[in-house]
Motif scaffolding. Structure first.
Motif, PDB file in Angstrom:
ATOM      1  N   THR A  22       0.818  -1.212   0.000  1.00 53.66           N
ATOM      2  CA  THR A  22       0.000   0.000   0.000  1.00 53.66           C
ATOM      3  C   THR A  22       0.852   1.261   0.000  1.00 53.66           C
ATOM      4  O   THR A  22       0.405   2.312  -0.475  1.00 53.66           O
ATOM      5  CB  THR A  22      -0.945   0.002   1.221  1.00 53.66           C
ATOM      6  OG1 THR A  22      -1.664  -1.231   1.255  1.00 53.66           O
ATOM      7  CG2 THR A  22      -1.931   1.145   1.167  1.00 53.66           C
ATOM      8  N   ALA A  23       2.070   1.197   0.518  1.00 53.41           N
ATOM      9  CA  ALA A  23       2.934   2.380   0.575  1.00 53.41           C
ATOM     10  C   ALA A  23       4.267   2.150  -0.131  1.00 53.41           C
ATOM     11  O   ALA A  23       5.267   2.769   0.212  1.00 53.41           O
ATOM     12  CB  ALA A  23       3.166   2.792   2.022  1.00 53.41           C
ATOM     13  N   ILE A  66       6.771  11.075   2.927  1.00 53.36           N
ATOM     14  CA  ILE A  66       7.039  12.030   4.004  1.00 53.36           C
ATOM     15  C   ILE A  66       8.496  12.476   3.960  1.00 53.36           C
ATOM     16  O   ILE A  66       8.806  13.662   4.093  1.00 53.36           O
ATOM     17  CB  ILE A  66       6.711  11.378   5.359  1.00 53.36           C
ATOM     18  CG1 ILE A  66       5.230  10.990   5.415  1.00 53.36           C
ATOM     19  CG2 ILE A  66       7.058  12.318   6.507  1.00 53.36           C
ATOM     20  CD1 ILE A  66       4.861  10.204   6.655  1.00 53.36           C
ATOM     21  N   LEU A  67       9.382  11.509   3.802  1.00 57.38           N
ATOM     22  CA  LEU A  67      10.809  11.761   3.620  1.00 57.38           C
ATOM     23  C   LEU A  67      11.274  10.968   2.412  1.00 57.38           C
ATOM     24  O   LEU A  67      10.528  10.169   1.849  1.00 57.38           O
ATOM     25  CB  LEU A  67      11.590  11.335   4.872  1.00 57.38           C
ATOM     26  CG  LEU A  67      11.206  12.005   6.196  1.00 57.38           C
ATOM     27  CD1 LEU A  67      11.898  11.301   7.364  1.00 57.38           C
ATOM     28  CD2 LEU A  67      11.566  13.486   6.181  1.00 57.38           C
ATOM     29  N   ASP A  68      12.515  11.128   2.019  1.00 55.93           N
ATOM     30  CA  ASP A  68      13.043  10.358   0.900  1.00 55.93           C
ATOM     31  C   ASP A  68      13.007   8.858   1.177  1.00 55.93           C
ATOM     32  O   ASP A  68      12.947   8.050   0.246  1.00 55.93           O
ATOM     33  CB  ASP A  68      14.484  10.788   0.595  1.00 55.93           C
ATOM     34  CG  ASP A  68      14.554  12.179  -0.016  1.00 55.93           C
ATOM     35  OD1 ASP A  68      13.505  12.658  -0.503  1.00 55.93           O
ATOM     36  OD2 ASP A  68      15.638  12.782   0.017  1.00 55.93           O
ATOM     37  N   ASN A  69      13.036   8.476   2.464  1.00 52.43           N
ATOM     38  CA  ASN A  69      13.081   7.055   2.816  1.00 52.43           C
ATOM     39  C   ASN A  69      11.846   6.603   3.616  1.00 52.43           C
ATOM     40  O   ASN A  69      11.847   5.522   4.194  1.00 52.43           O
ATOM     41  CB  ASN A  69      14.345   6.743   3.616  1.00 52.43           C
ATOM     42  CG  ASN A  69      14.368   7.458   4.962  1.00 52.43           C
ATOM     43  OD1 ASN A  69      13.628   8.420   5.179  1.00 52.43           O
ATOM     44  ND2 ASN A  69      15.232   6.993   5.860  1.00 52.43           N
ATOM     45  N   LEU A  70      10.798   7.429   3.662  1.00 48.88           N
ATOM     46  CA  LEU A  70       9.605   7.097   4.455  1.00 48.88           C
ATOM     47  C   LEU A  70       8.354   7.493   3.686  1.00 48.88           C
ATOM     48  O   LEU A  70       8.196   8.664   3.308  1.00 48.88           O
ATOM     49  CB  LEU A  70       9.648   7.818   5.804  1.00 48.88           C
ATOM     50  CG  LEU A  70       8.454   7.579   6.738  1.00 48.88           C
ATOM     51  CD1 LEU A  70       8.362   6.107   7.150  1.00 48.88           C
ATOM     52  CD2 LEU A  70       8.552   8.486   7.971  1.00 48.88           C
ATOM     53  N   SER A  71       7.455   6.505   3.447  1.00 45.40           N
ATOM     54  CA  SER A  71       6.226   6.742   2.686  1.00 45.40           C
ATOM     55  C   SER A  71       5.033   6.164   3.432  1.00 45.40           C
ATOM     56  O   SER A  71       5.154   5.186   4.174  1.00 45.40           O
ATOM     57  CB  SER A  71       6.317   6.094   1.299  1.00 45.40           C
ATOM     58  OG  SER A  71       7.394   6.613   0.550  1.00 45.40           O
ATOM     59  N   VAL A  72       3.870   6.774   3.185  1.00 43.91           N
ATOM     60  CA  VAL A  72       2.605   6.258   3.710  1.00 43.91           C
ATOM     61  C   VAL A  72       1.597   6.226   2.564  1.00 43.91           C
ATOM     62  O   VAL A  72       1.720   6.965   1.578  1.00 43.91           O
ATOM     63  CB  VAL A  72       2.064   7.107   4.882  1.00 43.91           C
ATOM     64  CG1 VAL A  72       2.971   7.005   6.091  1.00 43.91           C
ATOM     65  CG2 VAL A  72       1.875   8.557   4.456  1.00 43.91           C
ATOM     66  N   PHE A 130      -4.276   0.450   4.649  1.00 48.40           N
ATOM     67  CA  PHE A 130      -3.351   1.462   5.147  1.00 48.40           C
ATOM     68  C   PHE A 130      -1.951   0.866   5.111  1.00 48.40           C
ATOM     69  O   PHE A 130      -1.769  -0.321   5.410  1.00 48.40           O
ATOM     70  CB  PHE A 130      -3.688   1.858   6.589  1.00 48.40           C
ATOM     71  CG  PHE A 130      -5.109   2.299   6.804  1.00 48.40           C
ATOM     72  CD1 PHE A 130      -5.461   3.632   6.675  1.00 48.40           C
ATOM     73  CD2 PHE A 130      -6.088   1.368   7.126  1.00 48.40           C
ATOM     74  CE1 PHE A 130      -6.769   4.034   6.877  1.00 48.40           C
ATOM     75  CE2 PHE A 130      -7.398   1.758   7.334  1.00 48.40           C
ATOM     76  CZ  PHE A 130      -7.749   3.098   7.204  1.00 48.40           C
ATOM     77  N   GLY A 131      -0.975   1.685   4.755  1.00 44.33           N
ATOM     78  CA  GLY A 131       0.375   1.150   4.681  1.00 44.33           C
ATOM     79  C   GLY A 131       1.448   2.179   4.957  1.00 44.33           C
ATOM     80  O   GLY A 131       1.218   3.396   4.852  1.00 44.33           O
ATOM     81  N   ALA A 132       2.624   1.684   5.325  1.00 39.33           N
ATOM     82  CA  ALA A 132       3.806   2.533   5.525  1.00 39.33           C
ATOM     83  C   ALA A 132       5.029   1.744   5.086  1.00 39.33           C
ATOM     84  O   ALA A 132       5.070   0.510   5.221  1.00 39.33           O
ATOM     85  CB  ALA A 132       3.939   2.958   6.984  1.00 39.33           C
TER      86      ALA A 132
END
Length: 460
Positions: free
Chosen positions: A45-46, A234-240, A293-295
Motif C-alpha cells: 500500500t505504501a 514524508i521523507l526520501d526514505n519514508l512513505s505512507v 493502510f500502509g507505511a
C-alpha cells in the motif's frame, strides 16, 4: 413428491449455488497476486511498485520513473482442510490446485501522469470434500473463479504526493456439486415404502452413500467498481499510503443444473428431482470493500521495510436473498440470515538487495475470520490464518527481474461450529413420522496451504 416439495427442493439448490459464490470468496479471498509482494507478506500500500501498484494502491503508479513497465505472476495454491466430527471421525479434502494470476502493463504519458491496465483474480477457491463424506448434503466440491480488469490513471501532484484511480470491471463463474438428500432419511423412506408394499423387493439401503447429487453452474453478470488511493513520501526514505477498493454486487441471473443419481433405485424413487434441470432464479451478493493502510521505510539504501493493515467490509453480507423468476414459485423465495462481521488482516515485510542482481525477501501476514460459528458451512472453512512468506529475485539483465516466492498458510482452527440445512425428504414423510425439517452439521475444522509463486517484471 408434491409440487410444493419440488419447488422447495429447487429453492434449496439455488441457495446452494448462490451461497457458494460468495462464501468461497470469503474463505479464499486472494492475497497472492504478486510474486514479488508475496515474498514481503503481500504488503504494497505504501510501496513504489511500478505497474503492480495498480492493485495495491493506484497512487503508487504515479512514482514510476520508467517509460514502460510490465509484470506477470502465476501462483499455485495447494490447500487441504480437515473436518473432525463429534464422534472423532476425520475427513480430508482432495483439492485440485487453485491458480491465481495477475498481469499488469503501465506507461508514462508525462513525467507526472501514468496510465495502465491490470488483470487479476481477486477471489477464487477450489475445494473437494468428495462425494460421500457426512457433510456431502452441504458440499461435495466447488470451483469458484472471479476476474477483474482494471484500467488505471495516476497523477503525481508534487514530487512527494500522488493520487490514482482505477475502474474495476468484474465477472466470474462457479461450478458446484452437492448432495440433495440426507442418506439416513432416504433409508427411512425406503423402509416405509417396502413395509407398505410400495416396493416389490427389499430395497438397497444407502448407509451414508449420497442417493442424489446435483451439479450447478452459473456465471455472474459483469459489474463495475473502483480502486482509488493516495500515497505520500514524508521523507526520501519514508512513505505512507491509503487505498480503497469498492464493494461490488455480483448477480447470478440464471444457472444450469444436472442431477446425478447413485443408482437406478434412486432414479426411480426420486425422479421428481429432475425439476431442478429447469429451475431459474436470480440472486445478488456483495463482494465487500477493502480499505488498506500502509507505511514503508528504508533505514539503509539496501533495505526496505513495509507494513500494511486491511479492513474488509464483510458486514455488508447480512443475508442472502433468492427470487424465482417463475411467479408460481414466489412463495418460496429465500431470505437467509448470514450476519458476517468485518475482518482485519495485517502484513509486514522486508526486502534486502543482497547484490546488484539478487534481492531477498521475507514477510508475515495474519488474516482474521468474519464467519459466524452458527453459520459455518464446510464449503467455506474460513478461520484466522498465520502466513509466513519468503522470496527472492534475480535480474539477469538490466530492466528484467524474475521473482520466486513461497507462502505457508497455517489455519488456527475452528472448533465446535455448526451449520443448519433443510432435510428435503422429511417434508415428504411428515406428518406420518414427525421428523424435524432442519438438521445441523457439527464439526471442527483445520486447514493449511502451500503457495509457491513465480513472476517476471520488465521495465525500460
Amino acid at each position: 413428491m408434491t409440487k410444493n416439495n419440488r419447488v422447495k427442493t429447487a429453492a434449496f439448490a439455488a441457495l446452494a449455488l448462490t451461497s457458494t459464490l460468495l462464501a468461497s470468496a470469503e474463505g479464499y479471498q486472494v492475497n497472492t497476486l504478486s510474486t514479488r509482494q508475496i515474498g514481503m507478506g503481500h504488503t504494497g500500500t505504501a510501496l513504489h511498485l511500478d505497474a503492480e501498484s495498480m492493485f495495491f494502491n493506484p497512487a503508487g503508479l504515479g512514482f514510476m520513473t520508467d517509460n514502460f513497465s510490465v509484470s506477470g505472476s502465476f501462483t499455485t495454491i495447494f490447500a487441504k482442510a480437515t473436518a473432525t466430527l463429534p464422534d472423532g471421525a476425520k475427513y480430508n479434502t482432495a483439492n485440485d490446485p487453485s491458480t491465481p494470476i495477475m498481469a499488469n502493463a503501465a506507461f508514462s504519458i508525462y513525467d507526472n501522469l501514468k496510465a495502465g491496465v491490470a488483470f487479476y483474480t481477486p477471489y477464487g477457491s477450489g475445494i473437494d470434500w468428495t462425494d460421500n463424506w457426512p457433510g456431502a448434503v452441504l458440499n461435495q466440491s466447488v470451483s469458484l473463479k472471479a476476474f477483474t480488469l482494471q484500467p488505471t490513471l495516476s497523477w503525481r501532484i508534487t514530487d512527494k504526493l500522488s493520487v490514482g484511480a482505477g475502474l474495476t470491471i468484474n465477472w466470474g463463474n462457479v461450478n458446484l456439486s452437492k448432495g440433495l438428500v440426507v442418506p439416513s432419511t432416504a433409508d427411512m423412506m425406503l423402509g416405509i415404502l417396502y413395509q407398505t408394499g410400495q416396493l416389490p423387493v427389499q430395497p438397497q439401503m444407502y448407509q451414508g452413500t449420497m442417493p442424489v447429487s446435483i451439479n450447478l453452474q452459473g456465471s455472474a453478470n459483469v459489474s463495475c467498481g473502483f480502486n482509488v488511493g493516495v500515497m505520500y513520501d514524508i521523507l526520501d526514505n519514508l512513505s505512507v499510503g491509503v487505498s480503497y477498493r469498492s464493494k461490488v454486487k455480483m448477480t447470478v441471473e440464471s444457472g444450469t443444473a444436472a442431477v446425478q443419481y447413485a443408482n437406478q433405485q434412486a432414479q426411480l424413487i426420486l425422479n421428481e428431482l429432475d425439476i431442478l434441470n429447469s429451475t431459474n432464479f436470480t440472486a445478488s451478493m456483495p463482494c465487500p470493500y477493502v480499505l488498506s493502510f500502509g507505511a514503508s521505510w528504508k533505514p539503509i539504501s539496501a533495505l526496505t521495510l513495509a507494513a500494511d493493515a486491511r479492513l474488509t467490509g464483510w458486514n455488508t453480507y447480512k443475508a442472502l436473498d433468492i427470487e424465482f423468476l417463475d411467479p408460481l414459485c414466489a412463495a418460496y423465495n429465500q431470505h437467509i440470515d448470514k450476519n458476517y462481521h468485518n475482518s482485519w488482516s495485517a502484513s509486514i515485510g522486508a526486502e534486502y538487495k543482497l547484490t546488484r542482481r539478487f534481492d531477498i525477501r521475507a514477510g508475515l501476514m495474519i488474516d482474521t475470520d468474519p464467519i459466524s460459528d452458527q453459520h459455518y458451512n464446510p464449503e467455506t472453512p474460513g478461520m484466522t490464518k498465520i502466513e509466513p512468506t519468503l522470496g527472492f529475485s534475480f535480474s539477469p539483465v538490466k530492466g528484467l527481474a524474475i521473482d520466486f516466492a513461497m507462502m505457508y498458510v497455517a489455519g488456527l482452527g475452528k472448533d465446535n461450529v455448526t451449520c443448519s440445512y433443510p432435510d428435503l425428504l422429511a417434508a415428504k414423510l411428515n406428518p406420518m413420522m414427525q421428523l424435524p425439517l432442519t438438521q445441523n452439521f457439527d464439526a471442527s475444522y483445520k486447514c493449511h496451504a502451500f503457495i509457491p509463486s513465480i513472476g517476471v517484471r520488465y521495465k525500460f
